[in-house]
Design an enzyme around this catalytic site. Structure first.
Site, mmCIF file in Angstrom:
data_model
loop_
_atom_site.group_PDB
_atom_site.id
_atom_site.type_symbol
_atom_site.label_atom_id
_atom_site.label_comp_id
_atom_site.label_asym_id
_atom_site.label_seq_id
_atom_site.Cartn_x
_atom_site.Cartn_y
_atom_site.Cartn_z
ATOM 1 N N HIS A 184 -2.096 11.632 2.747
ATOM 2 C CA HIS A 184 -1.039 10.799 3.107
ATOM 3 C C HIS A 184 -0.843 10.531 1.499
ATOM 4 O O HIS A 184 0.332 10.294 1.068
ATOM 5 C CB HIS A 184 -1.683 9.569 2.641
ATOM 6 C CG HIS A 184 -2.068 9.049 4.589
ATOM 7 N ND1 HIS A 184 -1.849 8.048 5.081
ATOM 8 C CD2 HIS A 184 -1.295 10.256 4.898
ATOM 9 C CE1 HIS A 184 -1.837 7.527 6.335
ATOM 10 N NE2 HIS A 184 -1.194 8.796 6.541
ATOM 11 N N GLU A 211 0.590 -1.148 -0.346
ATOM 12 C CA GLU A 211 -0.085 0.072 -0.245
ATOM 13 C C GLU A 211 0.749 1.517 -0.093
ATOM 14 O O GLU A 211 1.623 1.131 1.180
ATOM 15 C CB GLU A 211 -0.769 -0.158 1.447
ATOM 16 C CG GLU A 211 -1.986 1.470 1.479
ATOM 17 C CD GLU A 211 -2.545 1.379 2.373
ATOM 18 O OE1 GLU A 211 -3.003 -0.205 2.928
ATOM 19 O OE2 GLU A 211 -3.224 2.179 2.723
ATOM 20 N N LYS A 261 -7.373 -0.831 11.195
ATOM 21 C CA LYS A 261 -6.771 -1.428 10.018
ATOM 22 C C LYS A 261 -5.991 0.046 9.875
ATOM 23 O O LYS A 261 -4.349 -0.891 9.748
ATOM 24 C CB LYS A 261 -7.700 -1.131 9.511
ATOM 25 C CG LYS A 261 -7.272 -1.648 7.797
ATOM 26 C CD LYS A 261 -6.685 -0.518 6.896
ATOM 27 C CE LYS A 261 -5.705 -1.389 5.701
ATOM 28 N NZ LYS A 261 -5.348 -0.378 5.050
ATOM 29 N N ASP A 311 3.843 -14.480 11.411
ATOM 30 C CA ASP A 311 2.384 -15.432 10.432
ATOM 31 C C ASP A 311 1.695 -13.851 11.104
ATOM 32 O O ASP A 311 1.268 -13.508 12.025
ATOM 33 C CB ASP A 311 2.396 -16.145 11.039
ATOM 34 C CG ASP A 311 0.824 -17.005 11.157
ATOM 35 O OD1 ASP A 311 0.393 -15.760 10.861
ATOM 36 O OD2 ASP A 311 0.743 -17.989 11.526
#
Ligand code: NAD
Length: 396
Positions: A384, A87, A271, A287
């Site tokens: 951003h 991202e 998130k 993981d």
């Protein structure tokens, strides 16, 4: 080209130098050959043959950007933070927020001991009597589990406790018992370790309970292995074009309260934390599904899904506080198999699983701060994407 300092995580102009130059700087810093660093990060780092040995039915490998975010200071130590993520803007945002936190003394992190839980389900009819017999045999059960992993025992880890929980309900409505075997897994993530121990004690539990066992597997709700991060951002570090610093601070606090009051917002808030955390977890071959499962289960533990990181005004300044489970390792799994993962652990100088947990959680807090700052001011797209565009336009 700007000259980067030989040490310290403040790397002014890091985003302006070429990718090759960044590789050379990292190699110099770690005392490695440039070719060695390049081999670990170019072309995904992992050979198709190694990939074929790692999982099943392999065709090849799948590459993702491997970046290094500067500016982090964690418990007084300067840390370069490796991040693997697809991202745009996450790495730049992390670096930007880490600089603000640095102005307030850096991230202050506390980690719990590396205790993981293996659950063994026991279908006891007389749950009280079975619980009493199992608890009376605790020392034997712990010894039996310890015998499974002499390597861990030599390192000072191993089973540390055993608890029994009664679960009501179920298909027949008569419930069952769940034995929690608590294991100090030292510097491993620990899933395989505790699963093996759970399977080893299951036959003994069946004898004690006079009943069959069911599932034997770790719990990803690793709430005995939490990491807590505190940070202070001085008011003047929040200043930005077109906004008063106090306005930025109050906007971040208000955004935090929104997440505390509304699970729809809290999901997105978390998130944003996981943008940073997962990127570090992925870079180190850990993981990330386990960390995600633990994070969300912990966020919902009180009955309502809540934010893992909150922000408050402290005097004139801004203070952040994050708490989340962090089951990660610097041994086991893919951490020592994947050359990129080995390099990532070296870059952040992680000497223990706790070091890695501290970096992953600090990156999470940094990304949360950056997202809230953008949301509370010019908006996420403008804020951003500007950071991303800045680095793209300078790429050669
Ligand atoms: P592992 O079994 O590969 O390594 C752990 C072992 O390494 C220990 O048992 C110990 O014998 C040895 N060891 C050597 N040095 C050590 C040190 N300093 N500290 C601790 N142990 C040391 O890996 P693991 O951490 O037990 O399991 C991780 C893997 O399990 C991951 O790949 C994960 O994806 C997978 N997994 C996850 C789940 C889940 O999350 N639900 C379930 C099953 C498997």
């Amino acid at each position: 080209m700007e000259s980067l300092p030989a040490d310290g995580s403040r790397l002014p102009g890091w985003y302006k130098v070429s990718r090759k130059e960044r590789i050379a700087r990292i190699a110099e810093r770690l005392g490695l050959a440039v070719e060695e660093v390049a081999a670990a990060v170019e072309g995904g780092g992992l050979s198709p043959d190694d990939a074929d040995r790692m999982v099943e039915d392999v065709l090849g490998t799948y590459g993702l950007p491997f970046a290094v975010a500067p500016n982090f200071q964690i418990n007084g130590r300067d840390v370069l933070v490796p991040m693997v993520i697809e991202e745009p803007s996450v790495v730049a945002a992390a670096a930007n927020a880490a600089r603000m936190v640095r102005d307030g003394g850096g991230f202050r992190v506390h980690t719990d001991p590396p205790h993981m839980v293996c659950q063994v389900q026991v279908f006891a009819r007389d749950r009280e009597a079975a619980t009493a017999r199992i608890l009376a045999a605790k020392a034997d059960l712990l010894a039996r589990a310890a015998g499974v992993d002499p390597v861990l025992a030599r390192l000072g880890g191993g089973p540390v406790d055993l608890e029994v929980r009664a679960i009501d309900g179920g298909p027949e409505g008569d419930g069952f018992l769940v034995v929690h075997l608590v294991v100090d897994v030292r510097d491993a993530m620990g899933a395989n370790t505790v699963n093996t121990m759970g399977e080893a004690i299951a036959p003994v539990l069946e004898g004690l309970a006079g009943a069959p066992t069911g599932l034997r597997i770790l719990s990803n709700l690793a709430d005995r292995r939490k990491v807590r991060v505190e940070a202070t951002v001085p008011l003047q570090s929040l200043r930005m074009e077109g906004f008063e610093a106090a306005q930025v601070r109050d906007g971040i606090v208000s955004a935090s309260r929104f997440a505390e009051l509304d699970p729809y917002r809290a999901a997105t808030h978390n998130k944003g934390i996981l943008n940073g955390t997962d990127a570090v977890i992925l870079a180190t071959g850990n993981d990330w599904r386990a960390v995600e499962a633990g994070a969300h289960a912990y966020a919902a533990l009180g009955g309502r899904y809540r934010p893992l990181c909150t922000w408050r005004r402290q005097g004139d300044d801004l203070a952040g506080s994050l708490e989340m489970p962090m089951a990660v390792g610097i041994v086991g799994g893919a951490t020592r198999v994947h050359p990129g993962a080995r390099l990532a652990l070296r870059i952040m100088e992680a000497r223990s699983a706790a070091d890695l947990a501290s970096v992953a959680a600090s990156a999470g807090m940094a990304n949360n701060l950056a997202a809230l700052k953008a949301l509370a001011t010019e908006g996420i797209q403008k804020g951003h994407m500007r950071l991303h565009a800045r680095s793209r336009s300078l790429e050669r």
